[in-house]
Scaffold this motif. Structure first.
Motif, PDB file in Angstrom:
ATOM      1  N   ASN A 105      57.464 -32.664 -70.627  1.00  0.00           N
ATOM      2  CA  ASN A 105      58.715 -31.985 -70.323  1.00  0.00           C
ATOM      3  C   ASN A 105      59.487 -32.777 -69.290  1.00  0.00           C
ATOM      4  O   ASN A 105      58.890 -33.339 -68.363  1.00  0.00           O
ATOM      5  CB  ASN A 105      58.449 -30.579 -69.757  1.00  0.00           C
ATOM      6  N   ILE A 106      60.811 -32.773 -69.416  1.00  0.00           N
ATOM      7  CA  ILE A 106      61.658 -33.368 -68.381  1.00  0.00           C
ATOM      8  C   ILE A 106      61.694 -32.397 -67.211  1.00  0.00           C
ATOM      9  O   ILE A 106      62.001 -31.219 -67.387  1.00  0.00           O
ATOM     10  CB  ILE A 106      63.078 -33.634 -68.897  1.00  0.00           C
ATOM     11  N   ILE A 107      61.377 -32.885 -66.031  1.00  0.00           N
ATOM     12  CA  ILE A 107      61.415 -32.005 -64.860  1.00  0.00           C
ATOM     13  C   ILE A 107      62.559 -32.360 -63.910  1.00  0.00           C
ATOM     14  O   ILE A 107      62.881 -31.582 -63.026  1.00  0.00           O
ATOM     15  CB  ILE A 107      60.077 -31.995 -64.099  1.00  0.00           C
ATOM     16  N   SER A 108      63.189 -33.535 -64.114  1.00  0.00           N
ATOM     17  CA  SER A 108      64.307 -33.904 -63.260  1.00  0.00           C
ATOM     18  C   SER A 108      65.114 -34.995 -63.941  1.00  0.00           C
ATOM     19  O   SER A 108      64.565 -35.860 -64.618  1.00  0.00           O
ATOM     20  CB  SER A 108      63.801 -34.415 -61.906  1.00  0.00           C
ATOM     21  N   THR A 109      66.424 -34.932 -63.778  1.00  0.00           N
ATOM     22  CA  THR A 109      67.296 -36.028 -64.199  1.00  0.00           C
ATOM     23  C   THR A 109      68.184 -36.369 -63.016  1.00  0.00           C
ATOM     24  O   THR A 109      68.487 -35.524 -62.188  1.00  0.00           O
ATOM     25  CB  THR A 109      68.167 -35.652 -65.411  1.00  0.00           C
ATOM     26  N   GLY A 110      68.567 -37.594 -62.933  1.00  0.00           N
ATOM     27  CA  GLY A 110      69.415 -38.004 -61.821  1.00  0.00           C
ATOM     28  C   GLY A 110      69.227 -39.468 -61.530  1.00  0.00           C
ATOM     29  O   GLY A 110      68.603 -40.190 -62.296  1.00  0.00           O
ATOM     30  N   TYR A 111      69.788 -39.900 -60.452  1.00  0.00           N
ATOM     31  CA  TYR A 111      69.711 -41.306 -60.083  1.00  0.00           C
ATOM     32  C   TYR A 111      68.399 -41.564 -59.358  1.00  0.00           C
ATOM     33  O   TYR A 111      68.330 -41.585 -58.135  1.00  0.00           O
ATOM     34  CB  TYR A 111      70.929 -41.702 -59.255  1.00  0.00           C
ATOM     35  N   LEU A 112      67.349 -41.722 -60.155  1.00  0.00           N
ATOM     36  CA  LEU A 112      66.010 -41.938 -59.631  1.00  0.00           C
ATOM     37  C   LEU A 112      65.702 -43.428 -59.655  1.00  0.00           C
ATOM     38  O   LEU A 112      65.714 -44.047 -60.707  1.00  0.00           O
ATOM     39  CB  LEU A 112      64.978 -41.179 -60.472  1.00  0.00           C
ATOM     40  N   PHE A 113      65.439 -43.999 -58.512  1.00  0.00           N
ATOM     41  CA  PHE A 113      65.124 -45.412 -58.412  1.00  0.00           C
ATOM     42  C   PHE A 113      63.882 -45.580 -57.545  1.00  0.00           C
ATOM     43  O   PHE A 113      63.709 -44.876 -56.556  1.00  0.00           O
ATOM     44  CB  PHE A 113      66.269 -46.200 -57.776  1.00  0.00           C
ATOM     45  N   ASN A 114      63.056 -46.546 -57.867  1.00  0.00           N
ATOM     46  CA  ASN A 114      61.900 -46.893 -57.040  1.00  0.00           C
ATOM     47  C   ASN A 114      61.124 -45.652 -56.607  1.00  0.00           C
ATOM     48  O   ASN A 114      61.046 -45.331 -55.420  1.00  0.00           O
ATOM     49  CB  ASN A 114      62.331 -47.700 -55.812  1.00  0.00           C
TER      50      ASN A 114
END
Length: 126
Positions: A105-114
């Motif tokens: 399941n997707i639990i988060s979307t956004g600008y996730l880096f490193n």
């Protein structure tokens, strides 16, 4: 001890990360990008890499450099995917499996880096 190596699984594309269940080292997870099918995928072996199945396939996205098996709850696995656009990067999706890779399941979307895992309950994005 890493002196000799043997190929256990290959795809047309690239493998990005590997994770191992700390309670059962016969359970191995690998994330990769299949360049033929254009799928971001997570692969799972339940017998030390002899046989593999595909647990997660996300069309049109790339696997990013985060795959983590939770050290205290090894049935919980995290991985990130992102659309393949370069610059600026599109938002990434953080996926989680709570059943050893059977479902995701997707639990988060956004600008996730490193992303960095900070046991037992935190994931940081820098």
């Amino acid at each position: 001890d890493g002196i000799t190596w043997e190929a256990r699984y290959s795809i047309a594309g690239q493998m990005v990360r590997v994770g191992v269940n700390p309670d059962d080292p016969t359970q191995v997870f690998a994330s990769g990008q299949n360049s033929v099918s254009d799928l971001a995928e997570v692969y799972r072996s339940l017998n030390s890499g002899v046989d593999w199945d595909t647990g997660l396939s996300v069309p049109g996205e790339d696997i990013q450099d985060f795959l983590q098996v939770h050290p205290l709850e090894p049935n919980r696995i995290f991985v990130t995917t992102r659309p393949p656009d370069c610059c600026p990067p599109d938002p990434a999706s953080l996926w989680r499996s709570d059943d050893g890779g059977d479902t995701w399941n997707i639990i988060s979307t956004g600008y996730l880096f490193n992303l960095y895992f900070a046991a037992p309950d935190s994931i940081y994005s820098i």
